[in-house]
Design a protein around this motif. Structure first.
Motif, mmCIF file in Angstrom:
data_model
loop_
_atom_site.group_PDB
_atom_site.id
_atom_site.type_symbol
_atom_site.label_atom_id
_atom_site.label_comp_id
_atom_site.label_asym_id
_atom_site.label_seq_id
_atom_site.Cartn_x
_atom_site.Cartn_y
_atom_site.Cartn_z
ATOM 1 N N SER A 1 4.880 -1.230 9.661
ATOM 2 C CA SER A 1 5.824 -1.988 10.212
ATOM 3 C C SER A 1 6.991 -2.252 8.507
ATOM 4 O O SER A 1 7.964 -3.591 9.056
ATOM 5 C CB SER A 1 5.711 -2.562 11.059
ATOM 6 N N HIS A 2 6.973 -1.612 8.018
ATOM 7 C CA HIS A 2 7.317 -2.180 6.370
ATOM 8 C C HIS A 2 8.575 -1.726 6.562
ATOM 9 O O HIS A 2 9.567 -0.200 6.358
ATOM 10 C CB HIS A 2 6.708 -1.721 4.932
ATOM 11 N N ILE A 3 9.478 -2.522 6.019
ATOM 12 C CA ILE A 3 11.639 -1.977 6.008
ATOM 13 C C ILE A 3 11.412 -2.448 4.907
ATOM 14 O O ILE A 3 11.568 -3.888 4.566
ATOM 15 C CB ILE A 3 12.398 -3.177 6.288
ATOM 16 N N ALA B 1 16.537 -4.004 -1.527
ATOM 17 C CA ALA B 1 16.182 -5.598 -2.077
ATOM 18 C C ALA B 1 14.842 -5.803 -0.965
ATOM 19 O O ALA B 1 15.346 -6.084 0.055
ATOM 20 C CB ALA B 1 17.568 -6.241 -2.247
ATOM 21 N N GLY B 2 14.052 -6.927 -1.974
ATOM 22 C CA GLY B 2 13.417 -7.509 -0.830
ATOM 23 C C GLY B 2 11.946 -7.198 -0.369
ATOM 24 O O GLY B 2 12.163 -5.785 0.439
ATOM 25 N N THR B 3 10.855 -7.017 -0.999
ATOM 26 C CA THR B 3 9.709 -6.403 -0.588
ATOM 27 C C THR B 3 8.682 -6.539 0.205
ATOM 28 O O THR B 3 7.750 -5.751 0.618
ATOM 29 C CB THR B 3 9.084 -5.784 -1.649
ATOM 30 N N GLU B 4 9.625 -7.758 0.520
ATOM 31 C CA GLU B 4 7.976 -8.028 2.065
ATOM 32 C C GLU B 4 8.852 -7.997 3.187
ATOM 33 O O GLU B 4 8.364 -9.482 3.941
ATOM 34 C CB GLU B 4 7.714 -9.914 1.071
ATOM 35 N N ILE C 1 -5.336 -12.472 1.511
ATOM 36 C CA ILE C 1 -4.644 -12.951 2.769
ATOM 37 C C ILE C 1 -3.496 -11.662 2.906
ATOM 38 O O ILE C 1 -3.410 -10.720 3.846
ATOM 39 C CB ILE C 1 -4.492 -13.712 3.912
ATOM 40 N N GLU C 2 -2.463 -12.151 2.108
ATOM 41 C CA GLU C 2 -0.603 -11.485 2.067
ATOM 42 C C GLU C 2 -1.161 -10.361 2.146
ATOM 43 O O GLU C 2 -0.625 -9.231 2.900
ATOM 44 C CB GLU C 2 -0.837 -11.937 1.150
ATOM 45 N N LEU C 3 -2.448 -9.536 0.959
ATOM 46 C CA LEU C 3 -2.347 -8.110 0.913
ATOM 47 C C LEU C 3 -2.865 -7.268 1.801
ATOM 48 O O LEU C 3 -2.474 -6.677 2.212
ATOM 49 C CB LEU C 3 -3.120 -8.502 -0.408
ATOM 50 N N ILE C 4 -3.901 -8.400 2.592
ATOM 51 C CA ILE C 4 -4.639 -7.612 3.859
ATOM 52 C C ILE C 4 -3.741 -7.370 4.830
ATOM 53 O O ILE C 4 -3.461 -5.926 5.786
ATOM 54 C CB ILE C 4 -5.750 -8.607 4.513
ATOM 55 N N VAL C 5 -2.667 -8.625 4.554
ATOM 56 C CA VAL C 5 -1.761 -8.524 6.279
ATOM 57 C C VAL C 5 -0.469 -7.067 5.952
ATOM 58 O O VAL C 5 -0.493 -6.787 6.483
ATOM 59 C CB VAL C 5 -0.675 -10.002 6.690
ATOM 60 N N HIS C 6 -0.228 -7.195 4.712
ATOM 61 C CA HIS C 6 1.035 -5.831 3.962
ATOM 62 C C HIS C 6 0.240 -4.812 4.562
ATOM 63 O O HIS C 6 1.117 -4.155 4.776
ATOM 64 C CB HIS C 6 1.526 -6.271 2.938
ATOM 65 N N ASN C 7 -0.805 -4.365 4.287
ATOM 66 C CA ASN C 7 -1.303 -3.539 4.496
ATOM 67 C C ASN C 7 -1.158 -2.971 5.279
ATOM 68 O O ASN C 7 -1.431 -1.664 6.154
ATOM 69 C CB ASN C 7 -2.239 -2.929 3.858
ATOM 70 N N TYR C 8 -1.996 -3.916 6.536
ATOM 71 C CA TYR C 8 -2.583 -3.717 7.543
ATOM 72 C C TYR C 8 -0.824 -3.439 8.364
ATOM 73 O O TYR C 8 -0.784 -2.362 9.552
ATOM 74 C CB TYR C 8 -2.678 -4.635 8.610
ATOM 75 N N GLU D 1 1.135 -9.658 16.653
ATOM 76 C CA GLU D 1 0.362 -8.694 16.453
ATOM 77 C C GLU D 1 -0.386 -9.563 15.354
ATOM 78 O O GLU D 1 -2.007 -9.523 15.448
ATOM 79 C CB GLU D 1 0.098 -7.567 15.888
ATOM 80 N N ILE D 2 -0.122 -10.668 14.218
ATOM 81 C CA ILE D 2 -0.859 -11.139 13.595
ATOM 82 C C ILE D 2 -1.100 -12.099 14.000
ATOM 83 O O ILE D 2 -3.034 -11.841 13.008
ATOM 84 C CB ILE D 2 0.992 -11.517 12.766
ATOM 85 N N ASN D 3 -1.675 -12.756 14.949
ATOM 86 C CA ASN D 3 -3.046 -13.611 15.048
ATOM 87 C C ASN D 3 -4.321 -12.623 15.791
ATOM 88 O O ASN D 3 -5.181 -13.326 15.416
ATOM 89 C CB ASN D 3 -2.402 -14.626 16.846
ATOM 90 N N GLU D 4 -4.012 -11.286 16.622
ATOM 91 C CA GLU D 4 -5.160 -10.745 16.265
ATOM 92 C C GLU D 4 -5.819 -10.434 14.965
ATOM 93 O O GLU D 4 -6.519 -10.104 15.038
ATOM 94 C CB GLU D 4 -4.221 -9.691 17.377
ATOM 95 N N LEU D 5 -4.977 -10.048 14.192
ATOM 96 C CA LEU D 5 -5.030 -9.457 13.081
ATOM 97 C C LEU D 5 -6.570 -11.085 12.228
ATOM 98 O O LEU D 5 -7.346 -10.460 11.621
ATOM 99 C CB LEU D 5 -4.520 -9.519 12.432
ATOM 100 N N LEU D 6 -5.273 -12.117 11.971
ATOM 101 C CA LEU D 6 -6.384 -12.727 11.715
ATOM 102 C C LEU D 6 -7.543 -13.541 12.181
ATOM 103 O O LEU D 6 -8.227 -14.150 11.618
ATOM 104 C CB LEU D 6 -4.927 -13.784 11.914
#
Length: 122
Positions: free
Chosen positions: A76-78, A82-85, A65-72, A94-99
């Motif tokens: 929007s990745h920043i 440092a800090g990869t997440e 699930i984390e991989l799906i969310v990060h890829n989706y 947008e997260i509720n719609e994806l989940l």
């Protein structure tokens, strides 16, 4: 509702520094031990943050699930140095719609539940 031993958590975490206009970011991560995760942040964040969204997810699917969310949200990745997440804070809208599209049991925790499982919440 998932059995206690089968629970994992997907969380969104922010603090006043991540909310600064030059960052406007949220951290998206997973944990199977909310109290231990909070303890780690207490020692690693210069300004203590809070869990702004927390979802109960199946423990055996939390990495997927984390991989799906990060890829989706890849666009929007920043990442600065440092800090990869970290992602643009707008992904929270947008997260509720994806989940909801995923075929497994996922439930957003209420504020009272976040207080029970996580030390600092908004």
């Amino acid at each position: 509702m998932l059995d206690e031993s089968k629970k994992g958590y997907l969380y969104f975490r922010e603090n006043e520094l991540t909310r600064l206009p030059q960052y406007n970011a949220v951290k998206i991560g997973i944990t199977d031990s909310p109290v231990d995760r909070e303890s780690g942040y207490i020692t690693s964040e210069i300004k203590l943050g809070e869990f702004t969204k927390v979802f109960e997810i199946p423990h055996d699917k939390q990495r997927l699930i984390e991989l799906i969310v990060h890829n989706y949200f890849k666009s929007s990745h920043i990442y600065i140095d440092a800090g990869t997440e970290y992602f643009k804070i707008s992904v929270k809208n947008e997260i509720n719609e994806l989940l909801n599209k995923l075929s497994c049991e996922i439930r957003e925790l209420s504020k009272d539940e976040k207080i029970k499982y996580f030390i600092f919440v908004s």
